[in-house]
Design a protein around this motif. Structure first.
Motif, PDB file in Angstrom:
ATOM      1  N   THR A   1      16.085  13.560   7.132  1.00  0.00           N
ATOM      2  CA  THR A   1      16.487  13.360   8.528  1.00  0.00           C
ATOM      3  C   THR A   1      16.819  14.700   9.175  1.00  0.00           C
ATOM      4  OG1 THR A   1      17.365  11.152   8.057  1.00  0.00           O
ATOM      5  CG2 THR A   1      18.160  12.238  10.057  1.00  0.00           C
TER       6      THR A   1
ATOM      7  N   GLY B   1      13.745  16.527  10.110  1.00  0.00           N
ATOM      8  CA  GLY B   1      13.201  16.046  11.379  1.00  0.00           C
ATOM      9  C   GLY B   1      13.908  16.664  12.572  1.00  0.00           C
TER      10      GLY B   1
ATOM     11  N   ASN C   1      12.355  19.310  15.438  1.00  0.00           N
ATOM     12  CA  ASN C   1      12.428  19.022  16.875  1.00  0.00           C
ATOM     13  C   ASN C   1      12.813  20.249  17.698  1.00  0.00           C
ATOM     14  OD1 ASN C   1      13.532  15.607  16.429  1.00  0.00           O
ATOM     15  ND2 ASN C   1      11.544  16.358  17.114  1.00  0.00           N
TER      16      ASN C   1
ATOM     17  N   GLY D   1      11.395  12.407  15.518  1.00  0.00           N
ATOM     18  CA  GLY D   1      11.856  13.047  14.287  1.00  0.00           C
ATOM     19  C   GLY D   1      11.441  12.320  13.029  1.00  0.00           C
ATOM     20  N   TRP D   2      11.289  10.991  13.116  1.00  0.00           N
ATOM     21  CA  TRP D   2      10.963  10.228  11.907  1.00  0.00           C
ATOM     22  C   TRP D   2       9.591  10.604  11.352  1.00  0.00           C
ATOM     23  CZ3 TRP D   2       6.621   7.247  11.588  1.00  0.00           C
ATOM     24  CH2 TRP D   2       6.031   6.820  12.770  1.00  0.00           C
TER      25      TRP D   2
ATOM     26  N   PHE E   1       8.348  13.650  11.175  1.00  0.00           N
ATOM     27  CA  PHE E   1       8.575  14.812  10.314  1.00  0.00           C
ATOM     28  C   PHE E   1       9.299  14.399   9.034  1.00  0.00           C
ATOM     29  CE2 PHE E   1       8.770  16.724  14.697  1.00  0.00           C
ATOM     30  CZ  PHE E   1       7.526  17.335  14.630  1.00  0.00           C
ATOM     31  N   SER E   2      10.254  13.489   9.172  1.00  0.00           N
ATOM     32  CA  SER E   2      11.025  13.051   8.004  1.00  0.00           C
ATOM     33  C   SER E   2      10.132  12.370   6.972  1.00  0.00           C
ATOM     34  CB  SER E   2      12.139  12.090   8.444  1.00  0.00           C
ATOM     35  OG  SER E   2      13.044  12.729   9.314  1.00  0.00           O
TER      36      SER E   2
ATOM     37  N   THR F   1       6.950  12.746   6.695  1.00  0.00           N
ATOM     38  CA  THR F   1       6.033  13.767   6.173  1.00  0.00           C
ATOM     39  C   THR F   1       6.682  14.556   5.046  1.00  0.00           C
ATOM     40  OG1 THR F   1       4.961  13.985   8.337  1.00  0.00           O
ATOM     41  CG2 THR F   1       4.645  15.792   6.767  1.00  0.00           C
TER      42      THR F   1
END
Length: 491
Positions: free
Chosen positions: A113, A116, A120, A128-129, A131-132, A134
């Motif tokens: 988290t 993410g 940003n 953001g989720w 990236f999280s 990923t």
């Protein structure tokens, strides 16, 4: 059909000394240094922060030498969980193992988290989720490939953090002496207003908590010992160097920050990774005229949280594997594939981490309770290390062995483990004193719920299997458990 609970492969001992050294060091360098160090100075003043981190650093050193003595004698993946089972009480080993697995399985969502949030900074319009998830996929792939891929990844991620701190120290010293950033600042901030000690002993104790969380992860070297190529040599070298690096990176970094920024600087109160411009590292770099400081530090913090998540997945996977091998979890989690990966333990841990991550979308309260439940797990693990080592050394001598038989001796026994035990108890009890003062029962529950959960595990096993404290002369000093064994290197 083959029994899937039986291994067709075995754990690979491929981690080298350089991997273990960087894993031990990397476990101490993260957002605790890059972000939270500023709040420590603001809370206790420059002197108070240095004292708190210094004392906590010494405690961690004692803990790591305690772990090192056991890990060089018996380098097992189960680490302190296995040692507690053999040297103290099987119920303690059972509870510590599940406690530690839960700690990292729940902490992984926090790290991804954070990743993410960090991403940003550059891409504010992307959820953001994405990236999280990923990052979760990335760390799963790293841990899926081989233990060597984990070791190499951690080596390079830790190296980035180390180089950053070294550059920071050089730049900071240049600012202090006026070589960069204008006039020399010297030590004026150490006697500014109430400095060097602000808030007295209570403030120092409160900084213990920050310092303790900053240092968590150093015990990972004990788990990696189970897959080290030459554990008797590499573990001792990794632990020996950790103390001096902690002193250099934490104590010197806090000293530099305190010299340049007064404890009254409002920017020091920032602990939010979403505002990287307020990191004390960023502020110092900017003062030196480095315009790219914010982006550079954001990138470094991204590597730090990826490293933390990666190590968390590794540690929790290995602990679940060990729990299964010891009969504390379903046997299928003890399965190892031909590449030396406990694949079902990896998958099981990943599923739990994903589920924990998903709770924040269901309701923040449930997510906060999960995070709160894991808050004290690291300190409980440290307690287990201290108790296990005290019992190990006593049993070792009681049964007629000599210290010369040990490849590595812990420093300052018995003071070391006793001091670590006492300080851990202080930190655990002082975790949220304000909540008790205000009688805020919800905050008390969130903060301390890890303790009753641990005790439930401990007493469940103890009552069900009628275990007891193992007498010193009955402690099993063989280098094996139900599911693991080790042959000394000189055999």
């Amino acid at each position: 059909m083959a029994d899937e609970s039986k291994s067709t492969g075995h754990m690979e001992r491929t981690l080298q000394t350089r991997h273990l050294s960087m894993i031990a060091l990397g476990g101490t360098i993260g957002t605790g240094l890059f972000i939270a160090s500023g709040s420590a100075i603001s809370t206790a003043g420059p002197g108070g922060a240095l004292v708190a981190y210094g004392i906590m650093g010494i405690m961690v050193y004692f803990l790591m030498t305690s772990l090192g003595e056991m890990a060089t004698y018996m380098p097992l993946t189960g680490s302190f969980s296995a040692y507690s089972t053999k040297f103290v009480d099987p119920a303690l080993g059972f509870a510590l193992g599940w406690n530690y697995w839960f700690n990292w399985a729940i902490t992984i969502p926090v790290d991804v988290t954070t990743a993410g949030i960090v991403m940003n900074y550059w891409l504010p319009n992307v959820p953001g989720w994405i990236f999280s998830v990923t990052v979760m996929a990335l760390i799963f792939l790293i841990n899926y490939l081989s233990v060597r891929s984990y070791g190499e990844t951690e080596f390079w991620l830790a190296l980035i953090k180390v180089v950053t701190v070294i550059v920071f120290l050089i730049v900071g010293v240049a600012i202090i002496f006026g070589i960069m950033g204008g006039k020399p600042v010297g030590l004026s901030n150490f006697h500014y207003k109430q400095a060097p000690f602000v808030g007295g002993v209570p403030a120092i104790i409160s900084v213990f908590l920050v310092a303790g969380f900053s240092f968590q992860g150093t015990e990972l070297v004990g788990i990696t010992a189970g897959e080290a190529a030459t554990p008797e040599k590499s573990v001792s070298k990794a632990i020996h160097s950790t103390f001096w690096r902690i002193l250099l990176f934490y104590i010197f970094a806090i000293f530099v920050i305190a010299c340049i920024l007064p404890y009254t600087d409002k920017n020091l109160l920032n602990q939010d990774v979403s505002n990287i411009t307020m990191s004390p590292f960023t502020i110092v770099f900017k003062r030196a005229g480095l315009a790219f400081a914010a982006s550079a530090m954001n990138a470094v913090i991204l590597t730090a949280v990826i490293s933390a998540a990666n190590s968390g997945l590794y540690a929790s996977t290995r602990m679940l594997y060990s729990q299964a091998r010891e009969g504390y979890a379903w046997r299928i989690f003890g399965y190892v594939n031909r590449r030396g990966i406990p694949i079902y333990a990896l998958l099981g841990t990943m599923v739990v981490s994903l589920a924990a991550y998903a709770t924040q979308f269901i309701g923040p309260k449930a997510y906060n309770y999960l995070i709160g439940a894991s808050g004290l797990c690291g300190f409980i693990a440290w307690l287990g290390i201290a108790i296990s080592h005290y019992r190990f050394r006593k049993a070792f001598l009681k049964q007629g062995h000599k210290l010369s038989e040990l490849k590595y001796h812990a420093t300052g026994f018995p003071f070391g483990p006793v001091f670590a035990l006492a300080l851990c108890i202080v930190v655990i009890c002082g975790q949220n004193i304000d909540a008790f003062v205000k009688m805020d029962w919800q905050n008390i529950l969130i903060t301390y719920m890890g303790i009753p959960l641990f005790l439930i595990l401990f007493f469940y096993y103890k009552i069900r299997y009628k275990t007891h404290l193992i007498p010193l002369d009955k402690v099993d000093l063989s280098r094996q458990t139900k599911g693991e064994s080790y042959e000394p290197e000189d055999n």
